[in-house]
Design a protein around this motif. Structure first.
Motif, PDB file in Angstrom:
ATOM      1  N   GLU A  84     -84.659  -3.496  16.774  1.00  0.00           N
ATOM      2  CA  GLU A  84     -84.960  -2.451  17.760  1.00  0.00           C
ATOM      3  C   GLU A  84     -85.992  -1.448  17.234  1.00  0.00           C
ATOM      4  O   GLU A  84     -86.556  -0.684  18.003  1.00  0.00           O
ATOM      5  CB  GLU A  84     -83.669  -1.732  18.163  1.00  0.00           C
ATOM      6  CG  GLU A  84     -83.212  -0.554  17.304  1.00  0.00           C
ATOM      7  CD  GLU A  84     -82.954  -0.875  15.836  1.00  0.00           C
ATOM      8  OE1 GLU A  84     -82.787  -2.060  15.474  1.00  0.00           O
ATOM      9  OE2 GLU A  84     -82.931   0.073  15.027  1.00  0.00           O
ATOM     10  N   GLU A  85     -86.231  -1.428  15.907  1.00  0.00           N
ATOM     11  CA  GLU A  85     -87.090  -0.370  15.333  1.00  0.00           C
ATOM     12  C   GLU A  85     -88.562  -0.672  15.605  1.00  0.00           C
ATOM     13  O   GLU A  85     -89.065  -1.737  15.238  1.00  0.00           O
ATOM     14  CB  GLU A  85     -86.818  -0.251  13.826  1.00  0.00           C
ATOM     15  CG  GLU A  85     -87.445   0.988  13.228  1.00  0.00           C
ATOM     16  CD  GLU A  85     -87.049   1.198  11.767  1.00  0.00           C
ATOM     17  OE1 GLU A  85     -85.910   0.875  11.386  1.00  0.00           O
ATOM     18  OE2 GLU A  85     -87.919   1.671  11.005  1.00  0.00           O
ATOM     19  N   SER A  86     -89.248   0.303  16.207  1.00  0.00           N
ATOM     20  CA  SER A  86     -90.558   0.009  16.805  1.00  0.00           C
ATOM     21  C   SER A  86     -91.631  -0.503  15.840  1.00  0.00           C
ATOM     22  O   SER A  86     -92.468  -1.291  16.243  1.00  0.00           O
ATOM     23  CB  SER A  86     -91.071   1.232  17.571  1.00  0.00           C
ATOM     24  OG  SER A  86     -90.787   2.399  16.881  1.00  0.00           O
ATOM     25  N   VAL A 276     -82.077   3.315  -2.125  1.00  0.00           N
ATOM     26  CA  VAL A 276     -81.373   2.977  -0.878  1.00  0.00           C
ATOM     27  C   VAL A 276     -82.366   2.897   0.283  1.00  0.00           C
ATOM     28  O   VAL A 276     -82.335   1.956   1.086  1.00  0.00           O
ATOM     29  CB  VAL A 276     -80.247   4.004  -0.586  1.00  0.00           C
ATOM     30  CG1 VAL A 276     -79.657   3.791   0.798  1.00  0.00           C
ATOM     31  CG2 VAL A 276     -79.144   3.886  -1.638  1.00  0.00           C
ATOM     32  N   THR A 277     -83.286   3.839   0.352  1.00  0.00           N
ATOM     33  CA  THR A 277     -84.266   3.839   1.457  1.00  0.00           C
ATOM     34  C   THR A 277     -85.275   2.712   1.269  1.00  0.00           C
ATOM     35  O   THR A 277     -85.675   2.045   2.236  1.00  0.00           O
ATOM     36  CB  THR A 277     -84.994   5.201   1.497  1.00  0.00           C
ATOM     37  OG1 THR A 277     -84.028   6.220   1.329  1.00  0.00           O
ATOM     38  CG2 THR A 277     -85.726   5.390   2.809  1.00  0.00           C
ATOM     39  N   HIS A 278     -85.691   2.517   0.034  1.00  0.00           N
ATOM     40  CA  HIS A 278     -86.610   1.435  -0.325  1.00  0.00           C
ATOM     41  C   HIS A 278     -85.995   0.092   0.117  1.00  0.00           C
ATOM     42  O   HIS A 278     -86.633  -0.700   0.816  1.00  0.00           O
ATOM     43  CB  HIS A 278     -86.780   1.503  -1.847  1.00  0.00           C
ATOM     44  CG  HIS A 278     -87.619   0.460  -2.487  1.00  0.00           C
ATOM     45  ND1 HIS A 278     -88.952   0.658  -2.779  1.00  0.00           N
ATOM     46  CD2 HIS A 278     -87.320  -0.790  -2.937  1.00  0.00           C
ATOM     47  CE1 HIS A 278     -89.435  -0.422  -3.377  1.00  0.00           C
ATOM     48  NE2 HIS A 278     -88.468  -1.321  -3.478  1.00  0.00           N
ATOM     49  N   ASN A 279     -84.718  -0.108  -0.255  1.00  0.00           N
ATOM     50  CA  ASN A 279     -84.054  -1.372   0.107  1.00  0.00           C
ATOM     51  C   ASN A 279     -83.781  -1.447   1.602  1.00  0.00           C
ATOM     52  O   ASN A 279     -83.785  -2.533   2.188  1.00  0.00           O
ATOM     53  CB  ASN A 279     -82.743  -1.520  -0.676  1.00  0.00           C
ATOM     54  CG  ASN A 279     -82.990  -1.781  -2.154  1.00  0.00           C
ATOM     55  OD1 ASN A 279     -84.114  -2.083  -2.560  1.00  0.00           O
ATOM     56  ND2 ASN A 279     -81.960  -1.663  -2.966  1.00  0.00           N
ATOM     57  N   LYS A 280     -83.556  -0.298   2.235  1.00  0.00           N
ATOM     58  CA  LYS A 280     -83.373  -0.299   3.696  1.00  0.00           C
ATOM     59  C   LYS A 280     -84.624  -0.870   4.368  1.00  0.00           C
ATOM     60  O   LYS A 280     -84.550  -1.632   5.328  1.00  0.00           O
ATOM     61  CB  LYS A 280     -83.081   1.130   4.182  1.00  0.00           C
ATOM     62  CG  LYS A 280     -82.710   1.235   5.637  1.00  0.00           C
ATOM     63  CD  LYS A 280     -83.896   1.360   6.572  1.00  0.00           C
ATOM     64  CE  LYS A 280     -83.445   1.508   8.013  1.00  0.00           C
ATOM     65  NZ  LYS A 280     -84.555   1.397   8.972  1.00  0.00           N
ATOM     66  N   GLY A 281     -85.775  -0.483   3.840  1.00  0.00           N
ATOM     67  CA  GLY A 281     -87.032  -1.008   4.393  1.00  0.00           C
ATOM     68  C   GLY A 281     -87.108  -2.527   4.216  1.00  0.00           C
ATOM     69  O   GLY A 281     -87.573  -3.251   5.103  1.00  0.00           O
ATOM     70  N   MET A 283     -84.510  -4.476   4.090  1.00  0.00           N
ATOM     71  CA  MET A 283     -83.529  -5.032   5.031  1.00  0.00           C
ATOM     72  C   MET A 283     -84.055  -5.035   6.464  1.00  0.00           C
ATOM     73  O   MET A 283     -83.603  -5.826   7.288  1.00  0.00           O
ATOM     74  CB  MET A 283     -82.192  -4.278   4.952  1.00  0.00           C
ATOM     75  CG  MET A 283     -81.493  -4.333   3.606  1.00  0.00           C
ATOM     76  SD  MET A 283     -81.460  -5.939   2.794  1.00  0.00           S
ATOM     77  CE  MET A 283     -80.344  -6.857   3.832  1.00  0.00           C
ATOM     78  N   ASN A 284     -85.010  -4.144   6.778  1.00  0.00           N
ATOM     79  CA  ASN A 284     -85.639  -4.188   8.113  1.00  0.00           C
ATOM     80  C   ASN A 284     -86.184  -5.590   8.376  1.00  0.00           C
ATOM     81  O   ASN A 284     -86.031  -6.133   9.464  1.00  0.00           O
ATOM     82  CB  ASN A 284     -86.816  -3.211   8.200  1.00  0.00           C
ATOM     83  CG  ASN A 284     -86.378  -1.782   8.455  1.00  0.00           C
ATOM     84  OD1 ASN A 284     -85.251  -1.539   8.871  1.00  0.00           O
ATOM     85  ND2 ASN A 284     -87.275  -0.842   8.209  1.00  0.00           N
ATOM     86  N   GLY A 285     -86.833  -6.154   7.372  1.00  0.00           N
ATOM     87  CA  GLY A 285     -87.399  -7.490   7.534  1.00  0.00           C
ATOM     88  C   GLY A 285     -86.325  -8.561   7.459  1.00  0.00           C
ATOM     89  O   GLY A 285     -86.292  -9.493   8.260  1.00  0.00           O
ATOM     90  N   ALA A 379     -95.495  -3.333   3.268  1.00  0.00           N
ATOM     91  CA  ALA A 379     -96.086  -2.512   4.335  1.00  0.00           C
ATOM     92  C   ALA A 379     -95.615  -1.063   4.210  1.00  0.00           C
ATOM     93  O   ALA A 379     -96.423  -0.128   4.333  1.00  0.00           O
ATOM     94  CB  ALA A 379     -95.701  -3.083   5.694  1.00  0.00           C
ATOM     95  N   ALA A 380     -94.317  -0.880   3.945  1.00  0.00           N
ATOM     96  CA  ALA A 380     -93.781   0.486   3.847  1.00  0.00           C
ATOM     97  C   ALA A 380     -94.416   1.223   2.669  1.00  0.00           C
ATOM     98  O   ALA A 380     -94.895   2.353   2.813  1.00  0.00           O
ATOM     99  CB  ALA A 380     -92.266   0.442   3.703  1.00  0.00           C
ATOM    100  N   LEU A 381     -94.465   0.557   1.498  1.00  0.00           N
ATOM    101  CA  LEU A 381     -94.997   1.227   0.301  1.00  0.00           C
ATOM    102  C   LEU A 381     -96.503   1.476   0.433  1.00  0.00           C
ATOM    103  O   LEU A 381     -97.018   2.486  -0.056  1.00  0.00           O
ATOM    104  CB  LEU A 381     -94.707   0.390  -0.952  1.00  0.00           C
ATOM    105  CG  LEU A 381     -93.232   0.312  -1.339  1.00  0.00           C
ATOM    106  CD1 LEU A 381     -93.041  -0.591  -2.548  1.00  0.00           C
ATOM    107  CD2 LEU A 381     -92.663   1.695  -1.636  1.00  0.00           C
TER     108      LEU A 381
HETATM  109  C1  MEV Z   1     -87.872   2.857   7.738  1.00  0.00           C
HETATM  110  O1  MEV Z   1     -87.103   2.061   8.595  1.00  0.00           O
HETATM  111  C2  MEV Z   1     -88.027   2.210   6.393  1.00  0.00           C
HETATM  112  C3  MEV Z   1     -88.754   3.026   5.336  1.00  0.00           C
HETATM  113  O2  MEV Z   1     -88.108   4.294   5.163  1.00  0.00           O
HETATM  114  C4  MEV Z   1     -88.696   2.242   4.055  1.00  0.00           C
HETATM  115  C5  MEV Z   1     -89.187   2.973   2.814  1.00  0.00           C
HETATM  116  O3  MEV Z   1     -89.109   4.215   2.773  1.00  0.00           O
HETATM  117  O4  MEV Z   1     -89.615   2.270   1.891  1.00  0.00           O
HETATM  118  C6  MEV Z   1     -90.156   3.298   5.737  1.00  0.00           C
END
Ligand code: MEV
Length: 438
Positions: A84-86, A276-281, A283-285, A379-381
């Motif tokens: 769902e994330e744009s 955690v945020t890095h890995n969340k990104g 997990m988006n993929g 892409a995020a980094l």
């Molecule tokens: C957002 O869904 C994912 C990010 O926060 C991942 C990241 O910070 O590396 C952009």
């Protein structure tokens, strides 16, 4: 507060909706209309979806997008993504395109062993339990023959069964710790069936083992279940290229970009808040492909995050380095996936997703999913270390904000045009729309 209801699962779908609408909503008619709007007009298809779970009242749509131009081990893929994330699909596509001209992604399955355990309590002489286990081990295998026959034909089966002493952590607690190869199936049903048979054999054989006292004969099986922690079911995905090929158009030299990127990954390696945020990104993929291909994203999430903490400290799943002028970025993750069984042959869109990927084996799907995670992380980094994340995010989010208002096609075009040059924020878009309407 609504009253509890008895026998809800026995009501018809219409009755369930009527009860919910009349007890939970101020405008019951509107609620019913919205719920039914998402029913499929094809009754057979609706029935199929109704029967995936209990108490289905409607369908919940998520977008099914595709990210083309992925080159993995020299082969082209269009990757299906349900999310769902744009900005996720756009980011994946961008990474895919970037790396397609720099050698593509390389991926390898390092191993594919699954784990299951019978957790049991034994109060008595540990030496006798060990003797007992050695004696019954072959019976544990032979008693599961009817379950393992088909899996063995496909080259899988039970790899080994060990007795593990866990009494130092919990009094009288032991395990049968078994390892499995489940080929193209995720293997949950297969593993759990084997484990339940092991438990039965264990209890029955204990009753007849002469060396056991009456207490020792009474083995208490607590539970038999597979583990979603699969640290020996690992896939590695990687990209690399000379630093000078990391051409960036973002007012930053290739060298500076590579250095900043590697540093950003190092921060995620040592700092759990960032990890955690890095890995969340990542997990988006991963989740998006796992979901599109009908796999169990909760199992994948649980296993991957446990793996990210295996040193005792939560850390980055990906790593990066520059050595001799070569930039390398890689990920190693546990993934227990299936391309047969479960939803894979039931959900029509899962079948479409798998066919789009060329009907991959479970190993190939592990590679594709790991690549989707790495691409997302890249892409995020890339954004975070150059333009910042909000530019791209908010551009993609612009549609969602516009959709909260009633606008004509012409107005939409004007809004989008304006925000090509201007920073997108919720209030800026609202102000612009209000001015436009004046
Ligand atoms: C957002 O869904 C994912 C990010 O926060 C991942 C990241 O910070 O590396 C952009």
């Amino acid at each position: 507060m609504t009253k509890a209801i008895a026998g809800f699962s026995k009501l018809s779908k219409e009755e369930k909706i009527d009860w919910i609408a009349s007890t939970h909503f101020s405008n019951a008619d509107d609620a019913v209309k919205t719920i039914k709007k998402y029913w499929n007009s094809d009754a057979d298809l609706q029935k199929l979806h109704d029967e995936f779970i209990e108490n289905t009242i409607t369908n919940f749509y998520l977008p099914f997008g595709v990210a083309p131009n992925f080159v993995i081990n020299g082969k082209n893929y269009t990757i299906p993504m349900t999310i769902e994330e744009s900005s996720v699909v756009a980011a994946a596509s961008k990474s895919a395109k970037f790396w397609s001209t720099r050698g593509g992604f390389k991926a390898t399955v390092l191993n594919s062993e699954k784990i299951g355990q019978v957790h049991f309590m034994f109060s008595g002489d540990k030496g006798k339990l060990e003797t007992f286990f050695v004696q019954i081990k072959s019976k544990l295998f032979s008693d599961t023959e009817s379950i393992t026959k088909n899996m063995q034909k496909r080259g899988g089966g039970i790899l080994d069964i060990e007795l593990r002493d866990k009494t130092a952590e919990l009094e009288n607690y032991y395990q049968l710790h078994a390892t499995f190869e489940t080929k193209d199936s995720m293997g949950a049903n297969f593993i759990n069936s084997c484990l339940e048979q092991f438990a039965k054999t264990l209890k029955e054989e204990a009753l007849q083992f002469e060396l056991f006292s009456a207490t020792e004969k009474n083995i208490q099986v607590v539970m038999s279940i597979l583990s979603n922690y699969v640290p020996n079911c690992i896939v590695r995905a990687e990209v690399s290229c000379p630093v000078q090929d990391l051409k960036e158009d973002k007012n930053i030299s290739q060298e500076e970009f590579a250095e900043k990127f590697v540093r950003a990954v190092k921060i995620a390696e040592i700092e759990p808040y960032r990890a955690v945020t890095h890995n969340k990104g990542i997990m988006n993929g991963i989740d998006a492909v796992v979901l599109a291909t009908g796999n169990d994203f909760r199992a994948v999430e649980a296993g991957i995050h446990a793996y990210a903490s295996r040193s005792g400290k939560y850390s980055s799943l990906s790593h990066a380095k520059v050595e001799n002028g070569i930039f390398t970025f890689w990920i190693e993750i546990p993934l227990a996936l299936g391309t047969v069984g479960g939803l894979t042959s039931l959900h029509p869109l899962v079948k479409i997703a798998l066919e789009m990927l060329g009907k991959p084996s479970a190993h190939e799907l592990m590679q594709i999913v790991a690549v989707a995670g790495l691409a997302q992380n890249f892409a995020a980094l890339r954004s975070l270390t150059t333009t910042g994340i909000q530019q791209g995010h908010m551009k993609m989010h612009l549609n969602n904000i516009i959709n909260q208002f009633e606008t004509t096609e012409a107005e939409r075009a004007l809004i989008k045009n304006h925000f090509k040059e201007n920073t997108v924020s919720h209030s800026a878009v609202v102000d612009f729309i209000e001015n436009l309407k004046k």
